[in-house]
Design an enzyme around this catalytic site. Structure first.
Site, PDB file in Angstrom:
ATOM      1  N   GLN A 106       0.809  -1.222   0.000  1.00 33.79           N
ATOM      2  CA  GLN A 106       0.000   0.000   0.000  1.00 33.79           C
ATOM      3  C   GLN A 106       0.841   1.271   0.000  1.00 33.79           C
ATOM      4  O   GLN A 106       0.465   2.286   0.577  1.00 33.79           O
ATOM      5  CB  GLN A 106      -1.001  -0.006   1.165  1.00 33.79           C
ATOM      6  CG  GLN A 106      -2.026  -1.122   0.986  1.00 33.79           C
ATOM      7  CD  GLN A 106      -3.240  -0.962   1.849  1.00 33.79           C
ATOM      8  OE1 GLN A 106      -3.162  -0.461   2.967  1.00 33.79           O
ATOM      9  NE2 GLN A 106      -4.377  -1.411   1.342  1.00 33.79           N
ATOM     10  N   LYS A 140       3.724   6.176   8.942  1.00 35.19           N
ATOM     11  CA  LYS A 140       3.179   5.575  10.158  1.00 35.19           C
ATOM     12  C   LYS A 140       4.130   5.704  11.349  1.00 35.19           C
ATOM     13  O   LYS A 140       3.691   5.913  12.478  1.00 35.19           O
ATOM     14  CB  LYS A 140       2.863   4.105   9.885  1.00 35.19           C
ATOM     15  CG  LYS A 140       1.967   3.493  10.941  1.00 35.19           C
ATOM     16  CD  LYS A 140       1.499   2.105  10.527  1.00 35.19           C
ATOM     17  CE  LYS A 140       0.641   1.481  11.604  1.00 35.19           C
ATOM     18  NZ  LYS A 140       0.219   0.121  11.223  1.00 35.19           N
TER      19      LYS A 140
END
Ligand SMILES: Cc1ncc(C[n+]2csc(CCOP(=O)(O)OP(=O)(O)O)c2C)c(N)n1
Lengths: 598, 187
Positions: free
Chosen positions: A132, A181
């Site tokens: 992703q 992240k």
């Protein structure tokens, strides 16, 4: 990775620095400090730390779970357009971000202030074709006003604050923050928003006094003036609309507006000429063509407005007020450029007009209005009504009648196509921020999510998506969102079984070869509404309209009204693209239109 | 630019050609930007996305304390296009200042090139002779090759490269134009 080691190190020093927060916490705190009340979003691996913080802060910030990220961005647009605030969307990395691209482009072209937060794979995986991973800043660079790839948790708070400042200042637009992240997990200190003046980005908003003087003098000497206003007036806030009304009334000049500017000036006023452009009124387009002074406030000479540029308003002196300097002299050369916020420019113009005790040339204005009234007698929006088939125009006139009599504030969104143009022509907008439509990009599928965003912002209001049968299928899944959040949006489908606007062009410009424009295998919209947990209604004959519309306005649930309209009705007036304003086709001439040229 | 053609009669959904037929000219723009990731891509993307031409581009950090870089772009277009290019660049959030050196006043433009020529005998001697005339310095040499360093205007380097072609030109590396205004003004 050494994250556990880093954690240990951090925990050793943590007690001394109580202000340390995770990147995700910083983001949510920054959003709250920026006044964000609602986020439209969809979760995924790369944004889970942020979703965790949303979970802990439900009392401070609402999250609306859409059904596809494209819906989130359009919903944020509807929210922004109907409130004047910055809309906020949250999507995950990769497909989440790529799904957001259409909405971002839409917001860029229509100058809608948005901040879209995207998750990204951890910093150490960037560039490895990780799961992703997409180059979000690369993909969104040309479709945002600005974008950021967050580099550290420490810089995160300032980045979020700057993003909101950039989104709302100058010409508003969408801003993306791509947040790896690991940065969402990393600890850092929070910084409160800096005052506006301390930000780096400082676009010019105050008009040049000499240019205003020159513009107002030109206006005072005008024989055939016209105001041509656009979305910039809406974006400059309600004050700009109020000032525009004062200036238009004091000068006595006629006024027209672009699709994006509807509502800034009341459509029921006698100085209002209706919308201009490709499907604008005869009087508006002819006034633009024949005027001697054009006062453009916050519009950008879009090709749907100008038609053929070398024949555009050939005899006029043009004044152009725009907050975006690059919009000036881009498509049309102007005589007096004024780079400024619309409200500030309007205020300055009013001051000069009053201070100089200017009066419009009375006899010139009289003959100009006489001319305009002659054009008005064309009655360019007339259509042939029917007792047996619902004419789309008639359906909208009925809708207008009912919404006018409804005590609630009405907000209209649209999809894209004929229904959108008819809505612009037949519904009357008397206040700014009540009309949400995709103008610049013309995005089918905009209307339903935009209605959801609008209804979130105005829970008690009447929010109607005027839709086409093809467009509504583009984001139909968002009905589920409306059901979940008990948003009673009304979806008024003008169902003609065609991609009507495409069919119209094929009829008039492509030899009646109807290639792939019939909307085959449509669902039963009534059953569809019911399957989603909403209410479905249908009108098949003109006589059904009253009952269906009244019923639709009464329901407290998401409702589809499937209005079966005349299938082959065309939207007139129409200026074929690349033609001049005075080469407009009116409905009675349509038969005479030479299709053999194709 | 595409000009009028009879095809515009065929389909009415085709746009009329632009009425403007102004002369194209070359302009040198100096752009000061925040030195942040992606800033060059923003500027270059703006040119490709809007169909503008870049003839030359140089970029490097020029002020470490302010964290700014200077981009020098040589571009060509009609006066209207050049105005648009400048206005569009100014809109970019990361751009601090833009100056059109061509319209601003006298300025100096320089480019540096490294030119490799391979040959022997008469040709080799001729290459060295011409290099001398152009004040190009040999930086590296073998019995059959030279690498010359030459600085000057774009035209001078073009001329030098053209002369080297028949004499065994093998490789050219050019920096693109660096430019600065004369006198007391700065951007
Ligand atoms: C995403 C997207 N794809 C394609 C188009 C091109 N397009 C413009 S109008 C239209 C037809 C719309 O049909 P419908 O929603 O039924 O509305 P109608 O014109 O019949 O009122 C299409 C396909 C578009 N505007 N947006």
């Amino acid at each position: 990775m050494s994250t556990s080691k880093a954690k240990q190190d951090a925990s050793k020093t943590a007690p001394k620095k109580p202000a340390q927060m995770s990147g995700a916490e910083i983001i949510i705190k920054a959003l709250i400090d920026q006044g964000v009340e609602v986020i439209f979003g969809y979760p995924g691996g790369a944004v889970l730390p942020i979703y965790d913080e949303i979970f802990k802060n439900t009392d401070k910030i609402k999250h609306v779970l859409v059904r596809q990220e494209g819906g989130a961005v359009h919903a944020a647009e509807g929210y922004a357009r109907s409130t004047g605030k910055v809309g906020c969307a949250l999507v995950t990395s990769g497909p989440g971000a790529t799904n957001a691209v259409t909405g971002l482009t839409d917001a860029l072209l229509d100058s809608i202030p948005l901040v879209c937060l995207c998750g990204q794979v951890p910093t150490f995986l960037i560039g490895t074709d990780a799961f992703q991973e997409a180059d979000t800043t690369g993909i969104t660079r040309p479709c945002t006003k600005h974008n950021y790839l967050a580099q550290s948790a420490e810089a995160l708070a300032d980045t979020v604050h700057e993003a909101f400042h950039v989104a709302r200042t100058g010409r508003p637009g969408p801003v993306v923050i791509d947040i790896p992240k690991d940065i969402q997990f990393a600890k850092a200190t929070y910084h409160a928003p800096k005052p506006q003046a301390a930000q780096n980005y400082q676009p010019k908003t105050t008009p040049d006094a000499a240019a205003i003087e020159a513009a107002v003098e030109l206006m005072a000497n005008a024989k055939r003036p016209v105001f041509y206003t656009g979305g910039g007036v809406i974006n400059a806030g309600p004050e700009a609309s109020a000032l525009l009304r004062e200036l238009v009334r004091e000068t006595g000049f006629p006024i027209t507006s672009t699709l994006m500017g509807l509502g800034a000036y009341p459509a029921t006023d006698k100085q209002w000429l209706g919308m201009l452009g490709m499907h604008g009124t005869f009087e508006a387009n002819w006034a633009m063509h024949d005027c001697d002074v054009m006062i453009n406030i916050g519009a950008r000479f879009d090709d749907r407005v100008t038609g053929r540029t070398d024949k555009f308003s050939p005899d006029s002196h043009k004044i152009h007020v725009d907050i975006d300097a690059s919009s000036i002299n881009k498509n049309i050369r102007v005589d007096i450029p004024i780079v400024a916020d619309a409200a500030q420019a309007l205020r300055a113009m009013l001051e000069v007009w009053r201070a100089r005790k200017y009066k419009a040339d009375k006899s010139a204005m009289e003959s100009w209005w006489n001319q305009i009234n002659k054009w008005r007698t064309k009655n360019c929006l007339r259509y042939t009504n029917s007792k047996t088939v619902i004419k789309p125009q008639f359906a909208l006139e009925k809708l207008r009648e009912y919404t006018n009599n409804d005590p609630r504030e009405t907000y209209i969104t649209t999809e894209v196509g004929q229904h959108q143009m008819w809505a612009a022509q037949f519904l009357e907008f008397n206040e700014p921020n009540r009309w949400m439509t995709s103008g610049g990009l013309g995005t089918m599928g905009y209307g339903l999510p935009a209605a959801i965003g609008t209804q979130m912002a105005h829970p008690g209001a009447l929010v109607i998506d005027v839709a086409g049968d093809a467009s509504i299928m583009m984001n139909i899944q968002e009905i589920s969102t409306a059901v979940q959040y008990k948003l009673p949006v009304k979806i008024f489908i003008m169902n003609n079984h065609w991609m009507g606007m495409v069919r119209q062009w094929q009829e008039l410009l492509h030899g009646e070869r109807y290639s792939n424009s019939y909307t085959e295998s449509l669902p039963d919209f009534v059953k569809l509404a019911e399957a989603f947990g909403g209410i479905g209604l249908r009108a098949e004959k003109p006589d059904d309209l009253d009952k269906v519309i009244a019923e639709m306005l009464k329901t407290d649930r998401v409702t589809i009204a499937d209005i079966c309209v005349e299938q082959t009705e065309n939207c007139f007036p129409m200026i074929p693209s690349g033609k001049a304003h005075n080469e407009m086709i009116l409905s009675p001439d349509a038969d005479k239109f030479d299709k053999s040229l194709v | 630019m595409t000009k009028t053609s009879s095809t515009s009669k065929k389909s009415q959904s085709v746009y009329a050609p632009s009425a403007l037929h102004e002369e194209s000219s070359s302009h040198t723009l100096a752009i000061v930007v925040n030195n942040e990731p992606g800033v060059l891509a923003r500027i270059v993307g703006l040119f490709t996305g809007r169909g503008y031409n870049i003839d030359s581009l140089t970029v490097a950090e020029t002020n470490h304390e302010e964290n700014t870089s200077r981009i020098t772009i040589v571009c060509s277009g009609t006066p209207a296009v050049i105005e648009q290019i400048k206005a569009q660049i100014k809109q970019v959030v990361s751009v601090k200042r833009v100056r059109d050196l061509t319209t601003f006043g006298p300025h100096i433009e320089r480019e540096l090139a490294l030119v490799k020529v391979i040959g022997s005998g008469e040709k080799r001697i001729e290459a060295l002779r011409i290099a001398d005339v152009f004040r190009a310095r040999p930086l590296d040499s073998t019995l059959e090759s030279f690498v010359f360093e030459i600085t000057g205007t774009t035209e001078k380097i073009d001329a030098f490269v053209a002369l080297m072609k028949p004499l065994g030109l093998k490789d050219v590396s050019r920096t693109g134009v660096a430019a600065i205004s004369r006198g007391l003004h700065s951007i």
